[in-house]
Design a protein around this motif. Structure first.
Motif, short mmCIF file in Angstrom:
data_model
loop_
_atom_site.label_atom_id
_atom_site.label_comp_id
_atom_site.label_asym_id
_atom_site.label_seq_id
_atom_site.Cartn_x
_atom_site.Cartn_y
_atom_site.Cartn_z
N ILE A 14 0.95 -1.42 0.31
CA ILE A 14 -0.02 -0.04 -0.55
C ILE A 14 0.77 0.53 0.00
O ILE A 14 0.51 2.29 -0.74
CB ILE A 14 -0.64 -0.20 0.95
N ARG A 15 2.52 0.98 0.46
CA ARG A 15 3.08 2.04 0.05
C ARG A 15 4.20 2.10 0.04
O ARG A 15 5.27 0.64 0.95
CB ARG A 15 2.85 2.91 1.91
N TYR A 16 4.86 2.43 -0.89
CA TYR A 16 6.18 2.23 -1.31
C TYR A 16 7.54 3.92 -0.23
O TYR A 16 6.80 4.14 0.05
CB TYR A 16 6.95 3.03 -2.03
N VAL A 17 8.29 3.08 0.61
CA VAL A 17 9.03 3.67 1.85
C VAL A 17 10.18 4.02 1.40
O VAL A 17 10.26 5.38 1.38
CB VAL A 17 9.12 2.79 2.88
N GLU A 79 -0.66 -3.16 -10.59
CA GLU A 79 -0.50 -2.65 -11.72
C GLU A 79 -0.55 -0.97 -11.72
O GLU A 79 -1.99 -0.38 -11.03
CB GLU A 79 -1.79 -3.05 -12.90
N GLY A 80 0.27 -0.38 -11.78
CA GLY A 80 0.27 1.11 -12.00
C GLY A 80 0.37 1.74 -9.98
O GLY A 80 0.33 2.78 -10.33
N PHE A 81 1.19 1.16 -9.60
CA PHE A 81 1.57 1.56 -8.28
C PHE A 81 2.65 2.44 -8.44
O PHE A 81 3.30 3.51 -7.41
CB PHE A 81 1.88 0.52 -7.57
N GLY A 82 3.69 2.59 -9.50
CA GLY A 82 4.42 3.07 -8.89
C GLY A 82 4.52 3.57 -9.98
O GLY A 82 5.39 5.07 -10.70
N ARG A 83 3.26 4.46 -10.43
CA ARG A 83 2.90 5.69 -11.82
C ARG A 83 3.27 7.16 -11.09
O ARG A 83 3.81 8.09 -11.74
CB ARG A 83 1.94 5.92 -12.11
N SER A 84 3.06 6.66 -9.95
CA SER A 84 3.62 8.67 -9.05
C SER A 84 5.19 8.72 -8.91
O SER A 84 5.20 9.59 -7.84
CB SER A 84 2.98 8.66 -8.11
N PHE A 96 7.59 -3.71 -13.49
CA PHE A 96 8.25 -4.86 -14.30
C PHE A 96 7.88 -5.76 -12.67
O PHE A 96 8.34 -7.27 -12.93
CB PHE A 96 9.36 -5.14 -14.76
N SER A 97 7.73 -5.42 -12.03
CA SER A 97 7.31 -6.33 -10.54
C SER A 97 5.97 -6.46 -10.61
O SER A 97 5.45 -6.93 -9.84
CB SER A 97 8.38 -5.38 -9.79
N VAL A 98 5.04 -6.09 -10.78
CA VAL A 98 3.46 -5.77 -10.92
C VAL A 98 3.81 -7.40 -10.45
O VAL A 98 3.85 -8.87 -11.77
CB VAL A 98 2.84 -5.44 -12.15
N GLY A 99 2.44 -8.08 -10.02
CA GLY A 99 1.81 -9.30 -9.80
C GLY A 99 2.73 -10.22 -8.35
O GLY A 99 2.72 -8.92 -7.43
N LEU A 100 3.18 -11.16 -8.36
CA LEU A 100 3.77 -11.47 -6.70
C LEU A 100 5.02 -11.35 -6.77
O LEU A 100 5.48 -11.96 -7.50
CB LEU A 100 3.14 -12.92 -6.70
N ASN A 101 5.96 -11.04 -5.92
CA ASN A 101 6.81 -10.37 -5.69
C ASN A 101 7.36 -11.87 -4.34
O ASN A 101 6.43 -11.74 -3.26
CB ASN A 101 6.96 -9.79 -5.16
N LEU A 102 8.30 -11.56 -3.44
CA LEU A 102 8.59 -12.20 -2.17
C LEU A 102 8.90 -10.20 -1.38
O LEU A 102 9.64 -9.97 -1.65
CB LEU A 102 9.69 -13.36 -2.52
N GLY A 103 8.17 -10.94 0.07
CA GLY A 103 8.81 -9.48 1.17
C GLY A 103 9.04 -10.60 2.30
O GLY A 103 9.24 -11.74 2.45
N LEU A 104 10.46 -10.19 3.35
CA LEU A 104 10.09 -10.47 4.17
C LEU A 104 10.27 -9.27 5.27
O LEU A 104 11.30 -8.06 5.20
CB LEU A 104 12.13 -11.13 4.43
#
Length: 265
Positions: A14-17, A79-84, A96-104
């Protein structure tokens, strides 16, 4: 130890820090819809989904051995998360990372492990080194330990440089029985004096069922189309074969590690 493996949770960004610009893959700290902060490993980064597979398999194998690893989650990027996003490099990475990624799970306040400051229990050091030999993890050196001290405990992170055979599947079977000569650069080599004990311990926990259940976590769309395999399921099975067969012949990489350690000390 409980051998039951639950599915990884899936959360949404929901937010890129902030980006973490160490290395070439440029992971980032993000906030997810469960209210927690995560370090996200992007599928659109340089090594693509192969690095995510190595992170996932390596992390969950470590957890199965009782080693401390931050919780891993599948983390969805819309999709579109990084437009701003003003930074064009980051914008392209998000695109290029739209979809399923990995988080820790982000370990706030953690500090980098320093082998000259912190001495580990020899058996713990040996378990970590044993696992890195199994996975052929080339990236746990003095320059980049990929270990953190958090709440006075050791935590393992980022085994994304493991399983490097999957960047070129043509000779993956030959890699199974390699001694892993790069163990000579491992940050814990000097402290890992109980490799034979670690070998017995790890083999007892990493059963066929356990390894199969971990490999089964790999999302199908992370598996690239490889002409060597008739299907993606056959490719998935190759990971299981690699791990099980290499573990059965662990004496090969244990000898290499013990020989390298004798030269070091």
């Amino acid at each position: 130890m409980d051998q039951t493996l639950t599915e990884l949770r899936t959360v949404n960004v929901i937010r890129y820090v902030t980006p973490l610009r160490e290395g070439g893959s440029m992971p980032a700290i993000v906030e997810a819809d469960d209210g927690f902060l995560y370090v996200i490993k992007f599928r659109g980064a340089g090594q693509g989904t192969n690095a995510l597979i190595a992170d996932l398999v390596g992390g969950e194998l470590a957890r199965a051995l009782g080693l401390k690893v931050p919780e891993l989650v599948f983390i969805h990027l819309d999709e579109g998360f990084g437009r701003s996003e003003a930074d064009e490099e980051i914008q392209d990475l998000l695109k290029f990372s739209v979809g399923l990624n990995l988080g820790l799970h982000y370990l706030s306040g953690a500090i980098t492990f320093d082998s000259t400051v912190t001495q580990l229990d020899p058996l713990l050091a040996s378990k970590i080194l044993w696992l890195d030999c199994l996975l052929t993890n080339i990236d746990r050196t003095c320059r980049n330990t990929n270990m953190l001290i958090w709440n006075k405990e050791l935590w393992l992170i980022d085994p994304g440089a493991s399983l490097y055979f999957h960047h070129n599947w043509s000779n993956w079977k030959e890699h199974i029985l390699t001694p892993f000569a790069l163990v000579k650069n491992h940050v814990l080599l000097k402290q890992a004096s109980k490799l034979n004990e670690a070998d017995v311990f790890c083999k007892q926990l990493l059963t066929t069922e356990r390894i199969e259940s971990i490999v089964a976590l790999i999302p199908t769309d992370w598996l690239k189309d490889e002409p060597l395999f008739e299907s993606k399921e056959a490719q998935r099975n190759a990971y299981t074969t690699f791990l099980l067969t290499r573990m059965q012949h662990s004496d090969i990489f244990i000898k290499e590690a013990n020989d390298a350690r004798e030269k070091l000390i």
